[in-house]
Each structure stands twice: as C-alpha cells, then as structure tokens.
Design an enzyme around this catalytic site. Structure first.
Site, PDB file in Angstrom:
ATOM      1  N   THR A 101      -2.582   6.937   0.264  1.00 33.75           N
ATOM      2  CA  THR A 101      -3.682   6.823   1.133  1.00 33.75           C
ATOM      3  C   THR A 101      -4.660   8.135   0.471  1.00 33.75           C
ATOM      4  O   THR A 101      -4.114   8.998   0.030  1.00 33.75           O
ATOM      5  CB  THR A 101      -3.461   7.118   2.690  1.00 33.75           C
TER       6      THR A 101
ATOM      7  N   LYS B 298       0.905  -1.099  -0.126  1.00 32.91           N
ATOM      8  CA  LYS B 298      -0.127  -0.216  -0.052  1.00 32.91           C
ATOM      9  C   LYS B 298       0.930   1.148  -0.085  1.00 32.91           C
ATOM     10  O   LYS B 298       1.758   1.382   0.947  1.00 32.91           O
ATOM     11  CB  LYS B 298      -0.714  -0.036   1.206  1.00 32.91           C
TER      12      LYS B 298
ATOM     13  N   GLU C  46      -3.483   0.906  -3.563  1.00 30.67           N
ATOM     14  CA  GLU C  46      -4.033   0.655  -2.269  1.00 30.67           C
ATOM     15  C   GLU C  46      -4.254  -0.823  -2.013  1.00 30.67           C
ATOM     16  O   GLU C  46      -4.489  -1.374  -0.769  1.00 30.67           O
ATOM     17  CB  GLU C  46      -5.456   1.042  -2.335  1.00 30.67           C
TER      18      GLU C  46
END
Ligand SMILES: CC(=O)Nc1cc[nH]c(=O)n1
EC number: 3.5.1.135
Length: 105
Positions: free
Chosen positions: A25, A22, A75
């Site tokens: 954000t 990931k 993500e």
C-alpha cells in the site's frame, strides 16, 4: 511515537488483499509510521469492518515520479491506474511511502 496497530483500506481493495494479489500500500507521511515486524488489524474505511490482519514487512520512501510497473504489479494495477488512484487519494503529495505487508492468520 507508538507503532500504529490498525490500518484502513477502501473496501474495493479487500478482495485483492485477501487473495494475495495486492501486497503493498502506498501512503502519505501521516500513515508512514508503521513498524516492520508489527501486526496490524485491518478494516474498511467506509464501514470500519475488520477483515484481516497484516504483518508489516517494510516501509520505504518513494517519490510519486518514481512509481514504476513493479509497484503497479504489487498493487494489481497498471502503472497508469496506480498513478490515477494515488493522485485521487493524495493530490498534493510527492513524497510517499511503500508499505509492504503479508497476510497473517
Ligand atoms: C483508506 C486509504 O487511504 N486506503 C489506501 C490508500 C492508499 N493505498 C491503499 O492501498 N489504500
């Protein structure tokens, strides 16, 4: 406004961040004031447990409707999963911000 020096994540995202799966954000305007080049201390939202530091690489506006497979891959989700997660966290926000980061020592 001073650059924020901390960032929180739900604990369920910790493993993906630490493994490098990931790398972005997506936040609302209230959490969009990160400054590229700055380093932030990262903790879990639930327990306020520090778990890494991140260098902010970029902060870019994005509309919810423009979220794509590219963002979903960053993500570590499918696009459907990403849209569901974002709508759970930010039910009313169409204007969002993609914050790209990298793990630092
Ligand atoms: C705590 C919190 O809001 N965490 C979020 C929100 C959006 N994306 C993400 O990766 N983490």
């Amino acid at each position: 406004m001073n650059a924020p020096t901390t960032m929180t994540f739900f604990a369920r995202f910790e493993a993906d961040i630490l493994s490098g799966r990931k790398t972005i954000t997506i936040r609302d305007v209230s959490e969009s004031h990160y400054v590229p080049g700055s380093v932030v201390q990262v903790s879990t939202l639930e327990e306020d447990r520090d778990f890494c530091r991140l260098e902010i690489l970029a902060v870019e506006p994005i509309l919810f409707q423009d979220l794509s497979d590219f963002h979903a891959r960053q993500e570590n989700m499918t696009l459907a999963e990403l849209k569901t997660v974002i709508r759970e966290i930010y039910p009313d926000d169409d204007q969002l911000y993609v914050i790209t980061y990298r793990l630092v020592g």
